[in-house]
Design an enzyme around this catalytic site. Structure first.
Site, PDB file in Angstrom:
ATOM      1  CB  CYS A  75       8.963  34.321  32.581  1.00  0.00           C
ATOM      2  SG  CYS A  75       9.168  33.270  33.988  1.00  0.00           S
ATOM      3  CB  CYS A  81       9.794  35.762  39.963  1.00  0.00           C
ATOM      4  SG  CYS A  81      11.663  35.174  40.313  1.00  0.00           S
ATOM      5  CB  CYS A  84      13.973  38.487  34.863  1.00  0.00           C
ATOM      6  SG  CYS A  84      14.598  37.027  34.630  1.00  0.00           S
ATOM      7  CB  CYS A 163      12.813  29.784  36.437  1.00  0.00           C
ATOM      8  SG  CYS A 163      14.143  30.904  36.234  1.00  0.00           S
ATOM      9  CD  GLN A 288      31.636  35.232  36.507  1.00  0.00           C
ATOM     10  OE1 GLN A 288      30.345  35.438  36.336  1.00  0.00           O
ATOM     11  NE2 GLN A 288      32.414  36.327  36.700  1.00  0.00           N
ATOM     12  CD  GLU A 338      38.767  33.237  46.800  1.00  0.00           C
ATOM     13  OE1 GLU A 338      38.710  33.955  45.813  1.00  0.00           O
ATOM     14  OE2 GLU A 338      38.075  33.025  47.473  1.00  0.00           O
ATOM     15  CG  ASP A 383      36.771  38.412  38.549  1.00  0.00           C
ATOM     16  OD1 ASP A 383      35.849  39.188  38.870  1.00  0.00           O
ATOM     17  OD2 ASP A 383      36.833  37.294  38.413  1.00  0.00           O
ATOM     18  CB  CYS A 410      30.042  41.066  39.415  1.00  0.00           C
ATOM     19  SG  CYS A 410      30.385  40.951  41.173  1.00  0.00           S
TER      20      CYS A 410
HETATM   21  C1  LIG Z   1      33.881  37.735  41.516  1.00  0.00           C
HETATM   22  S1  LIG Z   1      34.589  36.350  42.400  1.00  0.00           S
HETATM   23  C2  LIG Z   1      35.894  35.971  41.133  1.00  0.00           C
HETATM   24  C3  LIG Z   1      36.520  34.662  41.356  1.00  0.00           C
HETATM   25  C4  LIG Z   1      37.608  34.004  39.939  1.00  0.00           C
HETATM   26  N1  LIG Z   1      38.285  35.163  39.515  1.00  0.00           N
HETATM   27  C5  LIG Z   1      36.759  33.763  38.876  1.00  0.00           C
HETATM   28  O1  LIG Z   1      36.288  34.250  37.858  1.00  0.00           O
HETATM   29  O2  LIG Z   1      35.868  32.475  39.236  1.00  0.00           O
HETATM   30  C6  LIG Z   1      35.427  37.090  43.525  1.00  0.00           C
HETATM   31  C7  LIG Z   1      36.265  36.160  44.443  1.00  0.00           C
HETATM   32  O3  LIG Z   1      36.839  36.931  45.439  1.00  0.00           O
HETATM   33  C8  LIG Z   1      37.114  36.305  46.559  1.00  0.00           C
HETATM   34  N2  LIG Z   1      37.317  37.205  47.682  1.00  0.00           N
HETATM   35  C9  LIG Z   1      36.440  38.001  48.501  1.00  0.00           C
HETATM   36  N3  LIG Z   1      36.967  38.900  49.157  1.00  0.00           N
HETATM   37  C10 LIG Z   1      38.396  38.707  49.208  1.00  0.00           C
HETATM   38  C11 LIG Z   1      39.394  39.195  49.785  1.00  0.00           C
HETATM   39  N4  LIG Z   1      39.374  40.179  50.651  1.00  0.00           N
HETATM   40  N5  LIG Z   1      40.686  38.795  49.614  1.00  0.00           N
HETATM   41  C12 LIG Z   1      40.766  37.729  48.468  1.00  0.00           C
HETATM   42  N6  LIG Z   1      39.609  37.162  48.046  1.00  0.00           N
HETATM   43  C13 LIG Z   1      38.592  37.782  48.229  1.00  0.00           C
HETATM   44  C14 LIG Z   1      35.793  35.603  46.780  1.00  0.00           C
HETATM   45  O4  LIG Z   1      35.852  34.533  47.600  1.00  0.00           O
HETATM   46  C15 LIG Z   1      35.689  35.024  45.344  1.00  0.00           C
HETATM   47  O5  LIG Z   1      36.044  34.162  45.056  1.00  0.00           O
END
Ligand SMILES: C[S@@+](CC[C@H](N)C(=O)[O-])C[C@H]1O[C@@H](n2cnc3c(N)ncnc32)[C@H](O)[C@@H]1O
Length: 455
Positions: A75, A81, A84, A163, A288, A338, A383, A410
């Site tokens: 790239c 940048c 990456c 990019c 994602q 959420e 997650d 992540c």
């Molecule tokens: C990595 S994302 C995962 C979302 C979903 N599982 C997906 O795969 O699309 C983390 C999520 O946690 C939410 N979040 C962050 N802090 C939180 C909290 N204290 N309680 C509930 N949700 C929360 C964020 O808004 C976000 O949508």
């Protein structure tokens, strides 16, 4: 090893994230020298920046000899940048290096089960469905730029018209928006003074549906000619369809996309598909960023809990309800939690679109909501965002005593902290694997199956 001393050293191995470790004269009895942004096998020149009793840090000055696993980057923006970090490796080697780094992280944290493999991203180019660009300049007083922050210089923004992580539609939109505002002489926003107009541009595209969202995040200090901005976008020769054009009135002080949304054209969401499910995604909801990779991620996670038939599943940190709705096909009932209200609203709507009636989505902080509901889960999937779950909420989750928990992360660093807390609460990591959701960058998703130990 006085501060300021220049050394030449071979990078022996890597620590997460992208930190090379070497030893003076290659002698492993000697103290470790850690140097950011280096790669195993490189011979580098570096300057000592910190010398403490437990570790010595140095700053990379020059790569004297490339590593045998390196090649030329593909790239033109590489090096300038900040996007990456692992672009001088092959697609296989960059994934392998991430596996090595996370294995080292698990081992150094005393976790006995380490990631066994990394699942490749189905696409290594043009895989992203979302970009958040910044407006700015490359040097003080320079012309308007729109792109990514410069490597190691957070205040400078570099144009990245070619990019490779995004497709042609993203590249066309970004270039056209930059040209438009350059001609219009729109002022960029100044973070220090709080004056100016242009802040960010978010582009989202359903890679399966072709639906495109363009969101301009700008203050209300300049008069945007909305009609001509929308017209300019509509004239572009795009492969996808412009479904949503938004103007985010962003007068806040924080350097993030936030504020009231004004819809200039179309709807406030775009649609994307995962497996045979449909998801409408609003600007402020997490989704994602690698659609095809997400299918691998969720499949790998749910393969760790094959026996959810007839069970009550909790989908904690549920976003737009992706994981919950995939589980709902087999499970008896799913409860998602959420914190972002727009995401919860959309998760409920998405379940209706997908004709799923055994899911409910609750809005609020995971810990607080868990303290208010009486439902008891049989299986839990978590997650969380980059900051992880945290000790208090991990302990709360563990009190349900479910046999199986799947943790999707992540951020490997906060993951290992949470895993250590889960271990103290009677859980053992049974299986760990990685999914390369972000090829060429140092980022990766980790999936862990936790099993409750027999009391
Ligand atoms: C990595 S994302 C995962 C979302 C979903 N599982 C997906 O795969 O699309 C983390 C999520 O946690 C939410 N979040 C962050 N802090 C939180 C909290 N204290 N309680 C509930 N949700 C929360 C964020 O808004 C976000 O949508």
């Amino acid at each position: 090893l006085k501060k300021g001393l220049e050394i030449e050293i071979l990078i022996d191995h890597m620590k997460y994230p992208n930190i090379g470790v070497g030893y003076i004269d290659g002698n492993k009895e000697e103290k470790k020298i850690v140097i950011k942004n280096t790669i195993r096998g490189q011979y580098v020149k570096a300057k000592i920046t910190k010398n403490r009793s437990n570790k010595t840090e140095a700053r990379l000055l020059e790569v004297i000899e490339k590593s045998s696993i390196e090649k030329d980057s593909f790239c033109e923006h590489y090096g300038n940048c900040g996007g990456c970090a692992l672009q001088t490796l092959s697609d296989k080697n960059q994934a392998q290096l991430k596996l090595e780094m996370i294995q080292e992280l698990f081992k150094s944290n005393g976790l006995l089960v380490v990631p066994e493999k990394i699942i490749d991203s189905p696409k290594v180019f043009e895989y992203r469905n979302k970009m958040e660009y910044s407006f700015g300049d490359e040097f003080i007083g320079g012309p308007l730029t729109l792109g990514m922050h410069k490597k190691n210089r957070h205040n400078d923004v570099v144009n990245i018209p070619n990019c490779h992580l995004i497709d042609e539609d993203f590249r066309n939109i970004m270039t056209a928006v930059l040209n438009y505002f350059t001609v219009e002489k729109a002022p960029k926003y100044n973070k220090r003074s709080g004056e100016g107009f242009l802040r960010h541009l978010v582009v989202r595209k359903g890679l399966k549906t072709g639906e495109i969202m363009v969101a301009l995040s700008a203050t209300t200090q300049w008069s945007l000619n909305k009609r001509s901005f929308v017209e300019m976008l509509n004239k572009l020769n795009l492969k996808g369809v412009l479904t949503s054009i938004l103007y985010v009135h962003n007068d806040g002080l924080g350097d993030m996309v936030s504020g009231e949304i004004e819809c200039l054209q179309g709807s406030e969401t775009i649609r994307e598909n995962l497996f045979d499910l449909t998801f409408d995604i609003p600007l402020y909801a997490f989704f994602q960023t690698n659609t095809l990779g997400a299918e691998h991620l969720y499949r790998s996670a749910l393969e760790m809990i094959p026996n959810i038939g007839g069970k009550i599943c909790f989908d904690l940190f549920s976003g737009t309800g992706t994981i919950g709705q995939i589980m709902a096909k087999k499970a008896k009932r799913v409860i998602g939690i959420e914190i972002v209200a727009d995401a919860v609203e959309m998760a409920i709507k998405n379940a209706q679109i997908n004709e799923i009636d055994n899911c409910e989505f609750l809005c609020g902080d995971v810990y607080t909501v868990l303290n208010t509901i009486t439902d008891k889960p049989d299986v839990i999937v978590v997650d969380p965002p980059r900051m992880g779950i945290g000790e208090k909420a991990v302990k709360k989750i563990a009190t349900y005593g479910v046999d199986e928990i799947v943790y999707i992360s992540c951020n490997p660093k906060t993951l290992v902290d949470d895993l250590k807390t889960f271990e103290t609460c009677g859980y053992t990591c049974e299986k760990v694997l990685l999914v390369d959701m972000f090829p060429w960058t140092g980022h990766v998703e980790t999936v862990v199956k936790l099993q409750r130990r027999n009391p």
